[in-house]
Write a protein that holds these residues in place. Structure first.
Motif, short mmCIF file in Angstrom:
data_model
loop_
_atom_site.label_atom_id
_atom_site.label_comp_id
_atom_site.label_asym_id
_atom_site.label_seq_id
_atom_site.Cartn_x
_atom_site.Cartn_y
_atom_site.Cartn_z
N UNK A 264 -0.43 2.77 -0.39
CA UNK A 264 -1.83 2.94 -0.78
C UNK A 264 -2.41 1.59 -1.15
N UNK A 265 -3.54 1.25 -0.57
CA UNK A 265 -4.23 0.01 -0.91
C UNK A 265 -5.28 0.28 -1.97
N UNK A 266 -5.35 -0.59 -2.95
CA UNK A 266 -6.34 -0.46 -4.03
C UNK A 266 -7.33 -1.61 -3.94
N UNK A 267 -8.57 -1.40 -4.41
CA UNK A 267 -9.13 -0.15 -4.96
C UNK A 267 -9.33 0.88 -3.85
N UNK A 268 -9.25 2.15 -4.22
CA UNK A 268 -9.29 3.22 -3.24
C UNK A 268 -10.15 4.37 -3.75
N UNK A 269 -10.80 5.07 -2.84
CA UNK A 269 -11.53 6.30 -3.18
C UNK A 269 -10.63 7.47 -2.80
N UNK A 270 -10.18 8.20 -3.78
CA UNK A 270 -9.26 9.31 -3.54
C UNK A 270 -10.01 10.57 -3.11
N UNK A 271 -9.27 11.67 -3.04
CA UNK A 271 -9.85 12.96 -2.67
C UNK A 271 -9.56 13.33 -1.24
N UNK B 211 -17.39 -0.26 0.26
CA UNK B 211 -17.39 -1.53 -0.46
C UNK B 211 -18.10 -1.33 -1.79
N UNK B 212 -17.82 -2.21 -2.72
CA UNK B 212 -18.47 -2.15 -4.04
C UNK B 212 -18.75 -3.58 -4.49
#
Length: 236
Positions: free
Chosen positions: A23-30, A95-96
């Motif tokens: 898992x690469x972070x930062x990540x949007x889960x769900x 992106x953020x």
């Protein structure tokens, strides 16, 4: 697509605790969501704006050897063979503040809007309520499939279902529709028993009510049993 509803699966919690690899972070889960198509790429012909859809955490390309086999359903495009932290073209659509944010299982349903490959989305009936349809993204097929497909509960069988969350309740539905004559629901939270009975359980027991291992209690209740554990059949 615009996400309208999303459930929270234990797999999302596993990621937060570092229990899921690649898992690469930062990540949007769900990965248990339902929504509406807002726009699509030039090569997409199966969908149109306004269609109700479910993102698929296990894609279905319909062309690989697994998809074409009647005995398997784990598409070769799934995260088991390659991490789904980015889109198939190896780019991220999130992106953020100018910094890259990664996808999760190609779904990322904890976002108001998400982008998924065409192989990772399924159109559903326009009449489907999205706050309930989102469960078809993971919980329901995991539990129901455990009873109907994986373990193939036989008519007249006695079953024990451990854990009465969404997966456990879906397992009970599968057991009932498969013709099980006795469905024993087990959970340490007795407040879940009423709903379990509505979904098809014939009796409920709480391990906290006994001074012996629950498996011994079950063996005393029945001579033949198929054990289905909600915690063991989760997709992760």
């Amino acid at each position: 697509m615009q996400i309208v509803s999303s459930g929270i699966c234990r797999t999302d919690d596993h990621v937060l605790h570092g229990d899921v690899e690649n898992i690469n972070f930062p990540v949007i889960l769900g990965h248990e969501g339902a929504g509406v198509v807002e726009s699509f790429g030039e090569q997409v012909t199966e969908l149109k704006p306004g269609d109700k859809v479910i993102p698929l955490c296990i894609p279905q390309c319909g062309k690989c050897s697994s998809c074409l086999s009647p005995n398997t359903n784990c598409c070769l495009k799934t995260h088991i063979s390659e991490a789904q932290n980015v889109m198939p073209d190896k780019t991220t659509r999130f992106s953020c503040k100018g910094k890259t944010v990664y996808h999760f299982l190609w779904t990322s349903t904890f976002s108001e809007y998400t982008v998924v490959p065409i192989d990772a989305v399924a159109k559903i009936d326009d009449r489907a309520p999205l706050d309930k349809a989102c469960l078809f993204g993971c919980a329901f097929p995991t539990g129901y499939g455990a009873a109907v497909c994986q373990d193939s509960v036989e008519p007249g069988a006695t079953c024990a279902v451990f854990g009465l969350g969404a997966i456990g309740l879906s397992t009970i539905i599968g057991c009932k529709l498969s013709g099980a004559s006795r469905i024993i629901a087990i959970d340490i939270n007795s407040n879940k028993f009423e709903k379990a009975m509505i979904f098809g359980a014939t009796e409920c027991i709480n391990p906290k009510d006994y001074n012996k291992p629950i498996e011994k209690v079950i063996m005393e209740m029945t001579e033949y049993i198929i054990l289905l554990s909600a915690s063991e059949v989760q997709i992760s």
